[in-house]
Design an enzyme around this catalytic site. Sequence first.
Site, PDB file in Angstrom:
ATOM      1  N   SER A 261      45.008  51.631  47.144  1.00  0.00           N
ATOM      2  CA  SER A 261      44.578  51.378  45.765  1.00  0.00           C
ATOM      3  C   SER A 261      45.217  52.323  44.757  1.00  0.00           C
ATOM      4  O   SER A 261      45.241  52.020  43.572  1.00  0.00           O
ATOM      5  CB  SER A 261      43.058  51.477  45.662  1.00  0.00           C
ATOM      6  OG  SER A 261      42.634  52.744  46.113  1.00  0.00           O
TER       7      SER A 261
ATOM      8  N   ASP B  36      36.608  56.312  38.328  1.00  0.00           N
ATOM      9  CA  ASP B  36      35.407  55.732  38.932  1.00  0.00           C
ATOM     10  C   ASP B  36      34.849  56.578  40.069  1.00  0.00           C
ATOM     11  O   ASP B  36      34.054  56.085  40.855  1.00  0.00           O
ATOM     12  CB  ASP B  36      35.718  54.311  39.436  1.00  0.00           C
ATOM     13  CG  ASP B  36      36.742  54.328  40.564  1.00  0.00           C
ATOM     14  OD1 ASP B  36      37.296  55.408  40.857  1.00  0.00           O
ATOM     15  OD2 ASP B  36      36.991  53.265  41.160  1.00  0.00           O
TER      16      ASP B  36
ATOM     17  N   HIS C   8      39.216  56.894  42.001  1.00  0.00           N
ATOM     18  CA  HIS C   8      40.528  56.654  41.392  1.00  0.00           C
ATOM     19  C   HIS C   8      40.683  57.439  40.097  1.00  0.00           C
ATOM     20  O   HIS C   8      39.690  57.724  39.430  1.00  0.00           O
ATOM     21  CB  HIS C   8      40.708  55.154  41.154  1.00  0.00           C
ATOM     22  CG  HIS C   8      40.519  54.358  42.406  1.00  0.00           C
ATOM     23  ND1 HIS C   8      39.287  53.836  42.764  1.00  0.00           N
ATOM     24  CD2 HIS C   8      41.372  54.056  43.403  1.00  0.00           C
ATOM     25  CE1 HIS C   8      39.404  53.222  43.939  1.00  0.00           C
ATOM     26  NE2 HIS C   8      40.659  53.356  44.357  1.00  0.00           N
TER      27      HIS C   8
END
Length: 382
Positions: free
Chosen positions: A38, A346, A349
């Site tokens: 990610s 978040d 990230h």
Amino acid sequence: MEFARLIFAAIFIPLLINMVAAYSPPCKFKAIYNFGDSNSDTGAISAAIFPRQWPNGETFFGKPAGRVCNGRLMIDFIAERLGLPLLSSYLDSIGSNFRHGANFASGGSTIVPQNKTIAESGLSPFALNVQIFQFDQFKARTADLYRENKKYSCRNQFLPRSNEFADALYVFDIGQNDIAYGLRTVGDAQVLASIPDMITQLALAVQNLYTQGARTFWIHNTGPIGCLPSTLLSISNPPPGFLDNHGCVKTQNDIAQEFNRQLKNRVVKLRADLPQAAITYVDIYAAKYGLISNSKQQGFVDAKKICCGYHKNGIDVGCGGILALPNGTQISGTSCKDPSSYISWDGVHYTEAANHWISNLLINGSISDPPIPITHACYTTS
Ligand SMILES: *[C@@H]1O[C@H](CO)[C@@H](O)[C@H](O)[C@H]1NC(C)=O
Ligand SMILES: *[C@@H]1O[C@H](CO)[C@@H](O)[C@H](O)[C@H]1NC(C)=O
Ligand SMILES: *[C@@H]1O[C@H](CO)[C@@H](O)[C@H](O)[C@H]1NC(C)=O
């Protein structure tokens, strides 16, 4: 005498490298192929499994853009620096442009396949070996299609040129989920014991691409996982010495650094094994830890603060999520007023502002080995 020589080397070698970089022409990268999780997913999980929700994308794209971030990721800043379009995800069938590369990274990916469903584990089904299979297909099928389309050349505008795969930059940013998942399931000792396997499989991916003609590799190490605010949220009364001076979990960062040490050694070995390649090792850990440990001086709020989501009074609502309390009140995981002052988007990230800060170092060679700007990091025969 020896000392004088050492001082000479310490001062003049980096200067020389910078001079060479400044006066030699930049590389002509025609494409970027990226493999990862990610930290560099620009749309894979969003296209293949579940869409990334608002407020992801709010700052730069003005809408969710497949990334877990309010804006751009490091891979986006790399593309911008090289004058190439932002990378489309290989798995995104809508509106994609593969003329200058493709992105195989997907959120939750590991190096070592874990053979667990995404529902069981939160891990992506697209581990690194699958990303390499996808690349193989991408390369073969686009070459085929390009030949078949010749007569109708406008159809080829979104396809890569076969002869440009050798002039591409091959980027890796993967390993964080192998460590994170291992820490959650089998514990520190077993994660440490499995690092050699992770490194071997990453090296195999590099060798595979090299065999197919890839020549320039740009390999990120893994960040300080023990500093992720989401982990720190769940720690209430740490025993003395559990956290370091900057509030990060020491043992977790030690494991990340052990991964990085073994990765760096393997890169040295790969350079010997693959003589026709330029392989750059990039110390993302140093950049992220440098930012986290100096957040205030760098103009950011406390590195433990999370911009997006609701995390108070024992209630946790993820970024973009909604929770209905038994009494009827709804709590939403909205974003903070000023994401540009936060490091963490978040809890796991990084924000666009943090990614931009890290990318400024990454791009000019100050965290890479050899210390050459990314614009000059290509393999050349001369
Ligand atoms: C998952 O399956 C693959 C292929 O069978 C195997 O090589 C790999 O070791 C498995 N991973 C784990 C963590 O068991
Ligand atoms: C519902 O519970 C939350 C959390 O305890 C509280 O903040 C909120 O005021 C309550 N709402 C109502 C309508 O009672
Ligand atoms: C690279 O950029 C950073 C941040 O902008 C700067 O502090 C550093 O001095 C630069 N390093 C080199 C070698 O140009």
